[in-house]
Enzyme design. Structure first.
Site, mmCIF file in Angstrom:
data_model
loop_
_atom_site.group_PDB
_atom_site.id
_atom_site.type_symbol
_atom_site.label_atom_id
_atom_site.label_comp_id
_atom_site.label_asym_id
_atom_site.label_seq_id
_atom_site.Cartn_x
_atom_site.Cartn_y
_atom_site.Cartn_z
ATOM 1 N N ARG A 1 0.811 -1.215 0.000
ATOM 2 C CA ARG A 1 0.000 0.000 0.000
ATOM 3 C C ARG A 1 0.849 1.271 0.000
ATOM 4 O O ARG A 1 0.338 2.373 -0.140
ATOM 5 C CB ARG A 1 -0.950 -0.022 1.210
ATOM 6 N N GLY B 1 6.592 -4.404 12.685
ATOM 7 C CA GLY B 1 7.593 -3.404 12.275
ATOM 8 C C GLY B 1 6.981 -2.117 11.762
ATOM 9 O O GLY B 1 7.672 -1.108 11.632
ATOM 10 N N ARG C 1 29.423 23.753 5.121
ATOM 11 C CA ARG C 1 29.484 22.304 4.871
ATOM 12 C C ARG C 1 30.324 21.671 5.970
ATOM 13 O O ARG C 1 30.668 22.308 6.947
ATOM 14 C CB ARG C 1 30.061 22.069 3.489
HETATM 15 C C1 UD1 Z 1 -2.348 -6.264 11.011
HETATM 16 C C2 UD1 Z 1 -3.323 -7.172 11.776
HETATM 17 C C3 UD1 Z 1 -4.510 -6.329 12.220
HETATM 18 C C4 UD1 Z 1 -4.039 -5.172 13.092
HETATM 19 C C5 UD1 Z 1 -2.959 -4.357 12.380
HETATM 20 C C6 UD1 Z 1 -2.322 -3.433 13.400
HETATM 21 C C7 UD1 Z 1 -3.094 -9.403 10.826
HETATM 22 C C8 UD1 Z 1 -3.701 -10.426 9.932
HETATM 23 N N1 UD1 Z 1 -3.746 -8.226 10.919
HETATM 24 O O1 UD1 Z 1 -3.034 -5.801 9.848
HETATM 25 O O2 UD1 Z 1 -5.423 -7.116 12.944
HETATM 26 O O3 UD1 Z 1 -5.130 -4.361 13.424
HETATM 27 O O4 UD1 Z 1 -1.928 -5.195 11.845
HETATM 28 O O5 UD1 Z 1 -1.420 -2.543 12.796
HETATM 29 O O6 UD1 Z 1 -2.078 -9.677 11.441
HETATM 30 N N2 UD1 Z 1 4.156 -9.210 7.620
HETATM 31 C C9 UD1 Z 1 5.058 -10.252 7.546
HETATM 32 N N3 UD1 Z 1 4.744 -11.326 6.754
HETATM 33 C C10 UD1 Z 1 3.577 -11.426 6.066
HETATM 34 C C11 UD1 Z 1 2.660 -10.343 6.159
HETATM 35 C C12 UD1 Z 1 2.969 -9.255 6.942
HETATM 36 O O7 UD1 Z 1 6.117 -10.214 8.165
HETATM 37 O O8 UD1 Z 1 3.378 -12.448 5.378
HETATM 38 C C13 UD1 Z 1 4.490 -8.040 8.468
HETATM 39 C C14 UD1 Z 1 4.481 -6.724 7.717
HETATM 40 O O9 UD1 Z 1 5.762 -6.425 7.223
HETATM 41 C C15 UD1 Z 1 4.037 -5.729 8.791
HETATM 42 C C16 UD1 Z 1 3.220 -6.572 9.763
HETATM 43 O O10 UD1 Z 1 3.523 -7.922 9.479
HETATM 44 O O11 UD1 Z 1 5.147 -5.176 9.461
HETATM 45 C C17 UD1 Z 1 1.717 -6.346 9.607
HETATM 46 O O12 UD1 Z 1 1.325 -6.640 8.275
HETATM 47 P P1 UD1 Z 1 0.267 -5.738 7.505
HETATM 48 O O13 UD1 Z 1 0.053 -6.341 6.171
HETATM 49 O O14 UD1 Z 1 0.622 -4.323 7.575
HETATM 50 O O15 UD1 Z 1 -1.037 -6.009 8.400
HETATM 51 P P2 UD1 Z 1 -2.293 -5.070 8.615
HETATM 52 O O16 UD1 Z 1 -3.190 -5.175 7.448
HETATM 53 O O17 UD1 Z 1 -1.875 -3.723 9.045
HETATM 54 CA CA CA Z 2 0.050 -2.675 9.094
#
Ligand code: UD1
Ligand code: CA
Length: 467
Positions: free
Chosen positions: A18, A110, A341
């Site tokens: 995104r 993260g 600088r």
């Molecule tokens: C996630 C939570 C959601 C919560 C939100 C809080 C899940 C399914 N959903 O949604 O309930 O409200 O965070 O911010 O967990 N990542 C991995 N491997 C993957 C997918 C993601 O390491 O296969 C990491 C991403 O790099 C990121 C974190 O997990 O740092 C969260 O992933 P993201 O896709 O941002 O989840 P959200 O849709 O925000």
């Molecule tokens: Ca997220």
């Protein structure tokens, strides 16, 4: 409380689709520090046994090169590869085999950078009374977050992801999953074993462990963070911009309360650390980067950019000046529109005026360069006056050469000093001189041609020709 049994897993494998960017999301910066580093620093402060960061082959090299773990000596940081980006549940599963069943696990994301050590401490404390201690929050606008589903008794029974909401009732829920929780490894392993990818994204959601834990009779407790700001996540560039502004406003407010006059806290950026004295005033749109030290009564005009600068007392930096990696002692004024600088040391009581550029220069006490100069690789003594437009020619085409100007020298306007050269004490360089060799103490040198009138010269030669 002891944290010797607690491991932190930080999820950072996603590319952050995104964000619409080639840069891994967790490497975007707020306050001069990337998102993942903020999370690692908070966990380090908590003092856990080990940290596991889950990365992917898409972003791994970039992340490992950027994250600085050198200053942490006692807490190991392990990098764990998630081969296929198939969900947060799958990400955690990559780490679990190396963690003993009886050890506790704190899960963090993260892209949720501002979680505080204080909140984490409370959350871990809560774990002693339950099987799963979760951090949840109430948000006026819960869009994008997983929603917490409770039963009539108020017990948490499930999390529904934003993308999976089909029910209007879920849409009205304001309590969200922050993603941050603590559980013992043994339970987490069991719960995750049962997670399937039966959802709209076909991903293994970590959040599914909640209904599994509930169904198996585990006790789930929740708490809220001390400050809502701590749990805001970043999924898009607009989230990043909003969170950055909130972060900067917090820094500005905290500086205001410690006595720094920030003219407009909404137009202030500190991308690093600031140590300050009394009666410091910072005007609008100033950017401070790296480590900045400001003494007493320092005034920074609007639009200035300072990076890794140490400034003494009673210094005024006029608007739109850029100063980097330099030391400025007491009673100095700089700018407007000056550029210092790296590698300068101004020893005090100096005036550096508009359109002066300075690099790697030692500038003696009471010396001045008030207009349009370039001073590079120079050693300028005390009480030296650098005239308007005077410059050091420090590059001979191959390497940088030094210019030494002794005390009480007067350099006339528009002079060029061709380095390497030494100008002796009390010497005077006439305006427009090109200094090509050393100048003795007390000497006066000048190299410009005598003024003559072209009109007369022309007339004279015409007469000659006509004879
Ligand atoms: C996630 C939570 C959601 C919560 C939100 C809080 C899940 C399914 N959903 O949604 O309930 O409200 O965070 O911010 O967990 N990542 C991995 N491997 C993957 C997918 C993601 O390491 O296969 C990491 C991403 O790099 C990121 C974190 O997990 O740092 C969260 O992933 P993201 O896709 O941002 O989840 P959200 O849709 O925000
Ligand atoms: Ca997220």
């Amino acid at each position: 409380m002891s944290y010797f049994n607690l491991n932190a897993i930080i999820l950072a494998a996603g590319m952050g689709c995104r964000m619409l960017s080639d840069i891994p999301k967790v490497l975007y910066k707020i306050g001069g520090k990337c998102l993942l580093q903020h999370v690692i620093d908070a966990v380090m402060q908590l003092g856990v046994k080990s940290i596991y960061v889950v990365y992917s082959s898409n972003n791994g090299r970039n992340i490992m090169q950027t994250i600085d773990t050198r200053h942490y000596t006692n807490i190991p940081v392990h990098w764990v590869l998630q081969r296929h980006l198939i969900g947060t549940g799958n990400a955690i599963q990559q780490v679990l085999p190396v963690i003993n069943d009886d050890e506790d696990i704190l899960v963090l994301y993260g892209d949720v950078p501002f979680i505080s050590c204080k909140t984490l401490r409370e959350l871990y404390g809560l774990k002693s009374k339950c099987d799963l201690s979760m951090l949840t929050a109430i948000l006026n606008n819960p869009d994008g977050y997983g929603r917490i589903i409770r039963n009539k008794e108020g017990m948490v029974i499930n999390i529904v992801e934003h993308a999976d909401i089909i029910d209007n009732i879920h849409n009205t829920i304001k309590e969200i999953n922050t993603g941050i929780f603590v559980a013992v490894a043994k339970n987490l392993k069991c719960w995750l074993h049962e997670v399937t990818a039966d959802n709209i994204k076909n991903e293994f959601y970590l959040t599914d462990i909640v209904h599994i834990a509930h169904a198996s009779g585990c006790v789930i407790n929740t708490m809220h963070p001390f400050d809502l700001f701590e749990i805001l996540g970043i999924n898009s560039k607009s989230d990043l911009v909003v969170l950055n502004r909130k972060y900067q406003k917090k820094q500005a407010d905290s500086l205001l309360s410690s006595g720094v006059m920030i003219i407009d806290p909404n137009r202030f950026d500190l991308r690093g650390t600031l140590v300050h004295g009394q009666d410091v005033c910072i005007d609008i749109n100033v950017i401070l980067e790296g480590h900045i030290v400001l003494g007493n009564r320092v005034q920074i005009g609007s639009g200035c950019i300072l990076k890794d600068v140490v400034i003494g007392n009673d210094v005024t930096i006029f608007p739109y000046s850029i100063i980097e990696d330099s030391k400025i002692n007491n009673f100095v004024s700089i700018g407007p529109f000056a550029r210092l600088r790296s590698g300068n040391n101004l020893l005090g009581n100096n005036h550096i005026g508009n359109f002066v550029e300075m690099k790697n220069t030692l500038f003696g006490k009471y010396s001045k360069a008030k207009h349009l100069s370039y001073l590079g690789d120079a050693e300028i003594g005390e009480y030296v006056n650098i005239g308007a437009g005077a410059i050091t020619c420090n590059f001979d085409g191959f390497k940088k050469q030094r210019t030494i100007v002794s005390d009480h020298v007067f350099i006339g306007a528009d002079s060029q000093i061709i380095a390497p050269v030494v100008i002796g004490k009390n010497a005077t360089i006439g305006a427009g001189t090109t200094v090509v060799k050393d100048v003795a103490d007390n000497d006066t040198v000048i190299s410009r041609t005598e003024q003559f009138s072209i009109a007369c010269h022309h007339k004279h030669s015409k007469t000659k020709n006509s004879v």
